[in-house]
Write a protein that holds these residues in place. Structure first.
Motif, PDB file in Angstrom:
ATOM      1  N   LYS A 164      29.623  20.425 -16.879  1.00  0.00           N
ATOM      2  CA  LYS A 164      28.312  19.900 -17.292  1.00  0.00           C
ATOM      3  C   LYS A 164      27.532  19.403 -16.071  1.00  0.00           C
ATOM      4  O   LYS A 164      26.343  19.700 -15.913  1.00  0.00           O
ATOM      5  CB  LYS A 164      28.511  18.764 -18.293  1.00  0.00           C
ATOM      6  CG  LYS A 164      27.225  18.045 -18.686  1.00  0.00           C
ATOM      7  CD  LYS A 164      27.517  16.924 -19.664  1.00  0.00           C
ATOM      8  CE  LYS A 164      26.306  16.033 -19.893  1.00  0.00           C
ATOM      9  NZ  LYS A 164      25.165  16.759 -20.442  1.00  0.00           N
ATOM     10  N   PHE A 165      28.195  18.642 -15.200  1.00  0.00           N
ATOM     11  CA  PHE A 165      27.521  18.140 -13.999  1.00  0.00           C
ATOM     12  C   PHE A 165      27.133  19.282 -13.061  1.00  0.00           C
ATOM     13  O   PHE A 165      26.062  19.245 -12.437  1.00  0.00           O
ATOM     14  CB  PHE A 165      28.408  17.134 -13.277  1.00  0.00           C
ATOM     15  CG  PHE A 165      28.488  15.798 -13.961  1.00  0.00           C
ATOM     16  CD1 PHE A 165      27.374  15.238 -14.564  1.00  0.00           C
ATOM     17  CD2 PHE A 165      29.671  15.093 -13.995  1.00  0.00           C
ATOM     18  CE1 PHE A 165      27.441  14.005 -15.196  1.00  0.00           C
ATOM     19  CE2 PHE A 165      29.757  13.859 -14.620  1.00  0.00           C
ATOM     20  CZ  PHE A 165      28.639  13.312 -15.217  1.00  0.00           C
ATOM     21  N   PHE A 166      28.013  20.285 -12.943  1.00  0.00           N
ATOM     22  CA  PHE A 166      27.681  21.443 -12.107  1.00  0.00           C
ATOM     23  C   PHE A 166      26.435  22.145 -12.644  1.00  0.00           C
ATOM     24  O   PHE A 166      25.534  22.516 -11.882  1.00  0.00           O
ATOM     25  CB  PHE A 166      28.857  22.413 -12.068  1.00  0.00           C
ATOM     26  CG  PHE A 166      29.968  22.000 -11.132  1.00  0.00           C
ATOM     27  CD1 PHE A 166      29.941  20.778 -10.495  1.00  0.00           C
ATOM     28  CD2 PHE A 166      31.052  22.846 -10.900  1.00  0.00           C
ATOM     29  CE1 PHE A 166      30.965  20.404  -9.632  1.00  0.00           C
ATOM     30  CE2 PHE A 166      32.073  22.479 -10.040  1.00  0.00           C
ATOM     31  CZ  PHE A 166      32.039  21.257  -9.411  1.00  0.00           C
ATOM     32  N   ALA A 167      26.388  22.349 -13.972  1.00  0.00           N
ATOM     33  CA  ALA A 167      25.244  23.033 -14.581  1.00  0.00           C
ATOM     34  C   ALA A 167      23.950  22.256 -14.355  1.00  0.00           C
ATOM     35  O   ALA A 167      22.898  22.842 -14.060  1.00  0.00           O
ATOM     36  CB  ALA A 167      25.493  23.229 -16.071  1.00  0.00           C
ATOM     37  N   GLU A 168      24.006  20.936 -14.483  1.00  0.00           N
ATOM     38  CA  GLU A 168      22.802  20.133 -14.269  1.00  0.00           C
ATOM     39  C   GLU A 168      22.351  20.193 -12.817  1.00  0.00           C
ATOM     40  O   GLU A 168      21.144  20.228 -12.533  1.00  0.00           O
ATOM     41  CB  GLU A 168      23.072  18.692 -14.700  1.00  0.00           C
ATOM     42  CG  GLU A 168      23.244  18.540 -16.204  1.00  0.00           C
ATOM     43  CD  GLU A 168      23.518  17.107 -16.611  1.00  0.00           C
ATOM     44  OE1 GLU A 168      23.709  16.262 -15.710  1.00  0.00           O
ATOM     45  OE2 GLU A 168      23.544  16.826 -17.826  1.00  0.00           O
ATOM     46  N   ALA A 169      23.298  20.190 -11.877  1.00  0.00           N
ATOM     47  CA  ALA A 169      22.934  20.304 -10.461  1.00  0.00           C
ATOM     48  C   ALA A 169      22.279  21.652 -10.185  1.00  0.00           C
ATOM     49  O   ALA A 169      21.293  21.743  -9.430  1.00  0.00           O
ATOM     50  CB  ALA A 169      24.174  20.120  -9.588  1.00  0.00           C
TER      51      ALA A 169
END
Length: 272
Positions: A164-169
């Motif tokens: 999720k954090f990777f996708a948001e970045a």
């Protein structure tokens, strides 16, 4: 009197009215949040002062039984602590490797189509919603006792949050380098490697380090479900009501967590 002079008071009144309306809306929202918090505190018994006061003597008695600390078995804790550290590293590595492709699929600016986007988001939500302890129980039943179920549980649960954090970045990456790579005729893989990865790599490194810290703390309790590590020693001491050893194990865990935190901060600075 000019037209501008005529409209100025009206414009000012409109701005002030909109500002007051916005403040009232904000106050109502804050009031609603505070009301929900107070309701939750009441439902969970946090506002029951009598019950909390009655529990203080029991807590004091428990702390009294935990001293003096008993480090006589410290040599037997070295191997389980190494197992805990190994589980956290392996679980984090598994999560990062699988989260990178899922992150690109779950980002709107890099996913190939909406179906891949929805499927990737569903996978991330599913993995994130299952606690690692539940996964640990499942994998212990599937592959037996030891560190392997702990690694699988930590890794798969971490994918939900790391992805999720990777996708948001990725979604917050500046579009200019991506558009430049596409205009030069680069393939999708080249666009990702030259237009996206250089921008998001520092964020990826930060998320990885933070997740490693979390996984180390989480791995200390994986022994409670038979997944090895220092948690096994902690549970064993608790079952024997050997509180001096319990406090000693907790101190060892605290010291190791502090070392891991310092090492994580050092690595994070190197990747910035």
């Amino acid at each position: 009197m000019t037209l501008a002079q005529t409209n100025t008071p009206q414009t000012a009144d409109t701005i002030l009215a909109a500002d007051r309306k916005g403040r009232r809306r904000l106050l109502l929202q804050i009031g609603g949040i505070v009301a929900i918090i107070v309701l939750c505190l009441w439902l969970t018994g946090m506002l029951d002062g009598g019950r909390l006061a009655d529990g203080l003597p029991a807590i004091g008695t428990l702390f009294a039984e935990m001293v003096p600390l008993d480090f006589t078995r410290w040599r037997q804790w070295v191997e389980p602590m190494i197992e805990t550290l190994a589980m956290s590293v392996a679980g984090t590595a598994l999560a990062v490797v699988l989260s990178i492709p899922l992150g690109f699929l779950a980002a709107r600016n890099t996913t190939p189509n909406k179906w891949a986007y929805q499927a990737a988001r569903l996978v991330l939500n599913t993995l994130r919603s299952i606690p690692e302890l539940i996964m640990g129980i499942i994998f212990v039943a599937a592959v037996g006792f030891g560190m392997l179920p702990g690694v699988l549980a930590l890794g798969l649960h971490s994918i939900g949050m790391v992805g999720k954090f990777f996708a948001e970045a990725i979604e917050h990456a500046h579009p200019a380098p991506i558009e430049a790579a596409e205009a030069s005729g680069a393939t999708s893989l080249q666009v990702i490697s030259h237009g996206v990865m250089p921008q998001v790599f520092p964020q990826f490194a930060d998320v990885t380090m933070y997740r490693w810290e979390y996984n180390f703390r989480a791995s200390t309790v994986m022994g409670m479900v038979g997944a090895g590590g220092i948690g096994t020693e902690l549970v064993g001491s608790l079952r024997l009501l050997d509180y001096p050893q319990v406090s000693a194990v907790l101190i060892v865990i605290l010291a190791t967590v502090t070392i891991v935190d310092a090492l994580s901060n050092m690595l994070r600075k190197r990747f910035q």
